[in-house]
Enzyme design. Structure first.
Site, PDB file in Angstrom:
ATOM      1  N   SER A 151       0.418  -1.127   0.156  1.00 55.14           N
ATOM      2  CA  SER A 151       0.328   0.111  -0.207  1.00 55.14           C
ATOM      3  C   SER A 151       1.031   1.597   0.066  1.00 55.14           C
ATOM      4  CB  SER A 151      -0.701   0.001   0.990  1.00 55.14           C
ATOM      5  OG  SER A 151      -0.952   1.121   1.272  1.00 55.14           O
ATOM      6  N   TYR A 165      -1.814  -1.386  10.374  1.00 52.47           N
ATOM      7  CA  TYR A 165      -1.486  -1.264   8.799  1.00 52.47           C
ATOM      8  C   TYR A 165      -0.158  -0.694   8.656  1.00 52.47           C
ATOM      9  CZ  TYR A 165      -3.426  -1.289   4.098  1.00 52.47           C
ATOM     10  OH  TYR A 165      -3.792  -1.678   2.977  1.00 52.47           O
TER      11      TYR A 165
END
Length: 264
Positions: A151, A165
């Site tokens: 990501s 995350y």
């Protein structure tokens, strides 16, 4: 075949065997459609049986051979078993796409250690275990393509409770680079696709015309040079490149599918 005379042949992955975990998730469904359309034989893995059946039916409708496995890659035995079942079904494993994972959003003092560890396990440990299982088979074959899903948050922080995350995707980037170095001599490339926001069932609200969506979207778009959010087809080119011979000289890379978000 002369590649320079027919450069598109480098992207030909027809009849390759692809194992996709998280196949019922946002990226996994896109990956399944892309590789089905490219003529791959698919092993689709997901914990949601109904959603898994839906994407499998869709890929069947595109002419792909599809095997489904209703599970999540939560431990070593399961990950090894997924590769073994792929070999049993199709005799080889050319492409691994690890699209399984999770996110839990909470500010640091509101996030429990258990939640932090759950995100790290789903995004880091399971990626490592799947790559480990696939690498054993790919070494025997002398070739293979491993594509992890990272990501933009592996590179950039976020102020709204993304410590787990962001840390997990930074670790995914580290795995990608290290395995790219380790496995290159075996004919195996390891790369990651790192998207930013793209259209999916989870992000559909951001594409709406509501006041809240418009505010969030405009704030995000201020950082995106191409001036729009991502669409599923924006992931097709990167995935086809990383899954095909076109990327044989590329390994250990993080390919940002982000409209320039991480460039500025």
């Amino acid at each position: 075949m002369n590649v320079m005379a027919n450069p598109l042949s480098m992207f030909d992955i027809k009849d390759n065997v692809a194992l996709i975990t998280g196949a019922s998730g946002a990226f996994g469904m896109v990956a399944a459609r892309i590789l089905a359309g490219a003529g791959c034989k698919l092993v689709l893995v997901a914990g949601n049986q109904a959603a898994l059946d839906d994407i499998a039916d869709e890929c069947h409708g595109m002419g792909a051979e599809v095997t489904t496995i209703n599970t999540r890659p939560t431990d070593e035995d399961i990950c090894n078993g997924l590769v073994a079942q792929t070999i049993e079904a199709y005799g080889k494993l050319d492409i691994l796409v690890v699209a399984s994972g999770m996110n839990k959003v909470a500010l640091i003092n509101d996030m429990t250690p258990e939640t932090f560890n759950a995100v790290m396990d789903a995004n880091v440990n399971q990626s490592w275990l799947l790559a480990r299982a696939a690498a054993g088979q790919m070494k025997t074959q002398g070739h293979g393509k491993i594509v992890l899903v990272s990501s933009a948050r592996g590179l950039l922080g976020h102020p709204a409770g993304y410590t787990a995350y962001c840390a997990s995707k930074a670790a995914t980037d580290g795995i990608t680079k290290s395995l790219g170095c380790e496995l290159g001599a075996h004919g195996i490339t390891v790369n990651a696709i790192a998207p930013t926001v793209f259209r999916s069932p989870l992000t559909a609200w951001m594409f709406e015309d509501s006041e809240e969506a418009t505010k969030v979207r405009n704030g995000f778009l201020a950082r995106v040079p191409v001036g729009r959010l991502g669409e599923p087809e924006d992931l097709a080119g990167p995935l086809l490149f990383l899954a095909s011979k076109a990327s044989d000289f590329y390994t250990g890379h993080i390919l940002y599918a982000d409209g320039g978000y991480t460039a500025g």
